[in-house]
Enzyme design. Structure first.
Site, PDB file in Angstrom:
ATOM      1  N   HIS A 240       0.732  -1.352  -0.011  1.00 60.82           N
ATOM      2  CA  HIS A 240      -0.043   0.074  -0.094  1.00 60.82           C
ATOM      3  C   HIS A 240       1.072   1.325   0.041  1.00 60.82           C
ATOM      4  O   HIS A 240       0.685   2.250  -0.910  1.00 60.82           O
ATOM      5  CB  HIS A 240      -0.821  -0.083   1.332  1.00 60.82           C
ATOM      6  CG  HIS A 240      -1.957  -1.156   1.247  1.00 60.82           C
ATOM      7  ND1 HIS A 240      -2.353  -1.710   0.188  1.00 60.82           N
ATOM      8  CD2 HIS A 240      -2.686  -1.680   2.117  1.00 60.82           C
ATOM      9  CE1 HIS A 240      -3.488  -2.658   0.567  1.00 60.82           C
ATOM     10  NE2 HIS A 240      -3.214  -2.656   1.678  1.00 60.82           N
ATOM     11  N   LYS A 331      -1.101   0.207  13.996  1.00 59.57           N
ATOM     12  CA  LYS A 331      -2.280  -0.281  14.711  1.00 59.57           C
ATOM     13  C   LYS A 331      -2.321   0.442  15.960  1.00 59.57           C
ATOM     14  O   LYS A 331      -1.372   0.838  16.762  1.00 59.57           O
ATOM     15  CB  LYS A 331      -2.257  -1.867  14.884  1.00 59.57           C
ATOM     16  CG  LYS A 331      -2.020  -2.641  13.460  1.00 59.57           C
ATOM     17  CD  LYS A 331      -3.185  -2.513  12.681  1.00 59.57           C
ATOM     18  CE  LYS A 331      -2.982  -3.605  11.742  1.00 59.57           C
ATOM     19  NZ  LYS A 331      -4.291  -3.493  10.614  1.00 59.57           N
TER      20      LYS A 331
END
Length: 484
Positions: A240, A331
């Site tokens: 990504h 995260k």
């Protein structure tokens, strides 16, 4: 402003893994929305294929339930749903055996666009590709779509490429990365190459540095076993974020053509310098907010896999030599936010006595949430008392600029699946591009594994490890704030 909907050709789309989570959450709801928008013709068909024994009626009922769950209520239409479900059928199939392949051959038409979506584990890619050709199901113009992870290192990526190449030409293989289907990501090319305003400044002479941030509030709970074998570097940076970096840094292609665009992206990856150990920060989130930490979520008390990574990169070419690119993703951070920030250099000389309010010009491209672009410029602060400078944004929110038309803009999966049907590979990764990304990534991962480094712990709801701040501070720069 209204978006135009141009129907695609009649097609047969076979979804392997049609009962799986990705098909239920993204692929099938996305196809329904394209049907609702009028982009799919009535003659088109979608064939589900999976191991489960289901009738056509049972499969349609499961798809209807998925659409009810994952499509916004405002876009659910009973008549449209009934028409879409009529396009659906199902074949129970064994990906590694002979069961179901004859039945699949009987339903896939040879005289329409054929597309085969591999929404399955990569270990099944070669087996499915081989059976599609061995059973005479896939014609010479058929297209296959493969999901990430496309390998976990250079050797496995090469093996996957070789397995697919035995049965399909590169022009038939669509390696999907849903980030490239986002509206704002595609606008990167429009901003760069359709506006003379930016292109003369898009180089190391005028750009001080570039920041790319992909922050998530969720942890890895529910997919900890998979994630612990990947980590932030493999799961996000190698694909990504690498794609975002390429679109920002690439040279203008000679034409907006799939191979021309991908040629220029490949040059960026090959020009990446090796990353120094001191330019890497890795982290793992701790427990907090009533939730477990990474080690609990991964069910591995000795894990050295990172849930956060920040890197400083350099690109060795004429355009970008000397301009650092700072990448970070993690995260359980403060907010869910993805953005690219291009910070321009200071003017060579200031004519103003009061320089205290000076800030750099920054072009911010927001990918999520609130997709849009923001250019920060300096103006005079209103009021008497001299020439005081203040930074203000020239803001373009897609929601405000496009209004109701934004509701009709397809999401990433909708757009990319329609591109497969059109035969447009511009937003899909080529095999050599994937291998080049792994060739750069492998030494970075191998380096910290050889050094035996452990990720640094960080508190959930923050911006990540403290050392990531120092990565910027030592260069007299600062990360942009992750907005809560």
């Amino acid at each position: 402003m209204a978006s135009r909907v141009i129907p695609v050709e009649v097609f047969d789309l076979v979804i392997f893994g049609a009962t799986g989570d990705l098909a239920r959450r993204k692929i099938l709801p996305g196809l329904y929305l394209r049907w609702l928008a009028g982009q799919i013709l009535p003659e088109a068909r979608v064939i589900g294929a999976a191991r489960a024994e289901l009738s056509d009626a049972e499969f349609r009922a499961s798809v209807a339930a998925a659409i009810a769950e994952y499509v916004p209520p405002a876009r659910q239409d009973a008549a449209a749903l009934a028409g879409f479900l009529d396009r659906l059928s199902y074949v129970a199939i064994d990906a590694t055996g002979d069961k179901g392949w004859a039945q699949l051959r009987a339903v896939v038409r040879p005289d329409v666009v054929q597309a085969f979506y591999f929404s399955v584990a990569p270990t099944l890619f070669g087996a499915i590709a081989g059976r599609l050709t061995a059973h005479g199901i896939a014609g010479p113009e058929a297209r296959i779509v493969v999901e990430k992870p496309f390998g976990r290192d250079l050797a496995s990526a090469r093996a996957l490429n070789a397995a697919l190449a035995q049965h399909f030409a590169e022009s038939q293989i669509y390696r999907i990365d849903h980030y490239l289907g986002k509206e704002t990501v595609q606008n990167l090319m429009a901003v760069r190459f359709a506006n003379i305003l930016f292109e003369p400044l898009w180089n190391s002479q005028y750009v001080d540095h570039v920041q790319i941030t992909v922050a998530e509030t969720v942890g890895v709970e529910g997919r900890g076993v998979y994630y612990d074998k990947a980590g932030a570097m493999r799961d996000m940076v190698q694909n990504h974020i690498m794609q975002l970096l390429c679109l920002i840094a690439m040279e203008p292609p000679y034409h907006f053509d799939p191979d021309a665009v991908r040629d220029e992206k490949l040059k960026v990856i090959r020009a990446l310098d090796p990353v120094r150990p001191e330019d890497i920060v890795r982290g793992q989130y701790l427990a907090g907010g009533g939730k477990g930490g990474y080690l609990e979520d991964a069910d591995n008390r000795n894990s050295r896999t990172e849930s956060y990574i920040a890197l400083k990169l350099h690109i060795s070419n004429w355009r970008w030599k000397g301009t650092p690119f700072y990448l970070r993703t993690g995260k359980r951070l403060r907010a869910r936010e993805s953005e690219i920030a291009i910070t321009f250099r200071e003017p060579p000389h200031s004519i103003f006595d009061d320089h205290s309010g000076w800030r750099e010009n920054v072009l911010v491209i927001r990918l999520q949430p609130d997709e849009g672009m923001n250019l920060k410029v300096m103006i005079k602060e209103p009021g008497p008392g001299g020439m005081r400078l203040v930074q203000v944004p020239l803001d373009m929110s897609f929601a405000e600029a496009l209004g109701e038309a934004l509701d009709d803009v397809p999401d990433a999966y909708e757009r990319l699946i329609m591109d497969v049907i059109r035969g447009n590979q511009t937003l899909f990764m080529r095999g050599d591009e994937v291998e080049a990304a792994w060739a750069w990534t492998d030494p970075v991962i191998g380096g910290w594994e050889a050094r035996g480094e452990k990720p640094q712990p960080y508190e959930p709801g923050t911006s990540g490890p403290e050392d990531a701040l120092m990565l910027m501070h030592r260069d007299n720069r600062r990360w942009r704030e992750i907005r809560s």
